[in-house]
Design an enzyme around this catalytic site. Structure first.
Site, PDB file in Angstrom:
ATOM      1  N   ASN A 130       5.095   2.413  -4.278  1.00 14.82           N
ATOM      2  CA  ASN A 130       3.787   2.199  -4.792  1.00 14.82           C
ATOM      3  C   ASN A 130       2.787   1.976  -3.582  1.00 14.82           C
ATOM      4  OD1 ASN A 130       5.047   2.189  -7.174  1.00 14.82           O
ATOM      5  ND2 ASN A 130       5.314   0.017  -7.259  1.00 14.82           N
ATOM      6  N   VAL A 131       1.571   2.182  -3.876  1.00 10.69           N
ATOM      7  CA  VAL A 131       0.456   1.957  -2.872  1.00 10.69           C
ATOM      8  C   VAL A 131      -0.523   0.781  -3.236  1.00 10.69           C
ATOM      9  CG1 VAL A 131       0.608   4.571  -2.226  1.00 10.69           C
ATOM     10  CG2 VAL A 131      -1.110   3.766  -3.884  1.00 10.69           C
ATOM     11  N   HIS A 147       4.720   5.115   1.141  1.00  9.50           N
ATOM     12  CA  HIS A 147       3.520   6.125   0.921  1.00  9.50           C
ATOM     13  C   HIS A 147       2.303   5.506   1.558  1.00  9.50           C
ATOM     14  CE1 HIS A 147       6.289   8.113  -2.317  1.00  9.50           C
ATOM     15  NE2 HIS A 147       6.733   8.243  -1.117  1.00  9.50           N
TER      16      HIS A 147
END
Length: 300
Positions: A130-131, A147
């Site tokens: 997740n970002v 990421h």
């Protein structure tokens, strides 16, 4: 340890899991939590890998259904973003709606449960696909953002780093007519908005005029080698691998299951629906994440 980085790419049609007549019923959290607690008792020092399913209760949508298929159009491709001005116009135009959803999201019970596992020394390293930065907001400290982070923007020319909110504000100032649009939010700061973006003015780098891109790994881009190396070194030092909220449909996450299998490390998955690693894991829990973690923590 040196590893070749891999591109983020969608699960190909030839690799898709076979279709089923209907999604399976989830396992009750009481049963799933007890089984996960047993797994952690046997393998107390874990690498935990998380995906979009951890953040859905915070109001951030995910991309895939319980069978691993796309719920909506696939995300923007790195090469298309870099080569086509129209793609950048569409991305940043939709982000006027989509980014505030991520920015304003708050951690949920799943994030809190995972942070508690770290506090109890059961999480050696948390690797998240997740970002959104919600693990850190929930109190997790040993976090590797595989990421990248959506709250940061990088110039692809000179490397300047900027806050996403600053770029968002500049785009809003340049495009006041787009502020009246409404749409459903999509993952990763996107939105399901289909309008004419040809007049959208994209904010360029204030230093060199270069292309600004969120500091995240888009599909078709490479995960930086140093992140992969750090995660694999941590995995090798752990007692096992626990995957939470990920279908593992992209190789950037699935690779850790492949390595765990090759190294003889036990694996467990906690996710609604099927995952790409179902045939590899020792324990598969198709169950509610927050409820299962609550039972697990009470049982440890």
């Amino acid at each position: 340890m040196t590893r070749t980085p891999h591109r983020i790419r969608p699960f190909s049609a030839s690799q898709r899991l076979p279709a089923t007549a209907a999604p399976s019923e989830p396992m009750p959290p009481e049963r799933a939590g007890a089984r996960l607690a047993e797994f952690i008792h046997r393998h107390p020092r874990l690498l935990i890998l998380t995906g979009a399913g951890v953040s859905t209760d915070s109001g951030i949508p995910d991309y895939r259904d319980v069978d691993g298929g796309w719920k909506r159009r696939p995300p923007v491709q790195h090469q298309e973003f870099m080569e086509r001005a129209a793609t950048r116009q569409r991305y940043w135009g939709r982000s006027l709606i989509g980014w505030p959803v991520i920015r304003d999201a708050r951690p949920n019970a799943s994030h809190a449960g995972i942070a508690e596992l770290e506090w109890r020394t059961h999480c050696h390293l948390l690797v998240t696909q997740n970002v959104d930065g919600l693990h850190q907001k929930a109190g997790s400290r040993a976090v590797l953002d595989l990421h990248g982070r959506a709250d940061r923007v990088r110039c692809m020319g000179c490397g300047l780093r900027l806050a996403r909110d600053d770029v968002h504000a500049r785009c809003a100032d340049l495009n006041p007519a787009f502020l009246g649009h409404t749409a459903h939010s999509a993952p990763d700061g996107d939105a399901d908005l289909d309008v004419d973006f040809s007049g959208f003015r994209v904010a360029d780098c204030p230093t060199c005029g270069g292309i600004l891109k969120p500091d995240v790994v888009f599909f078709g881009d490479f995960v930086p080698r140093e992140r992969v190396t750090r995660a694999l070194e941590a995995l090798r030092a752990c007692d096992g691998l626990l995957v939470i909220g990920s279908s593992l449909m992209v190789y950037s996450g699935f690779r850790f299951c492949r390595h765990a299998r090759d190294w003889g490390l036990p694996m467990a998955t906690l996710n609604r629906g099927r995952t790409r690693a179902d045939e590899l894991v020792d324990l598969k829990l198709d169950a509610d994440i927050a409820g299962t973690l609550a039972v697990t923590l009470a049982s440890l």
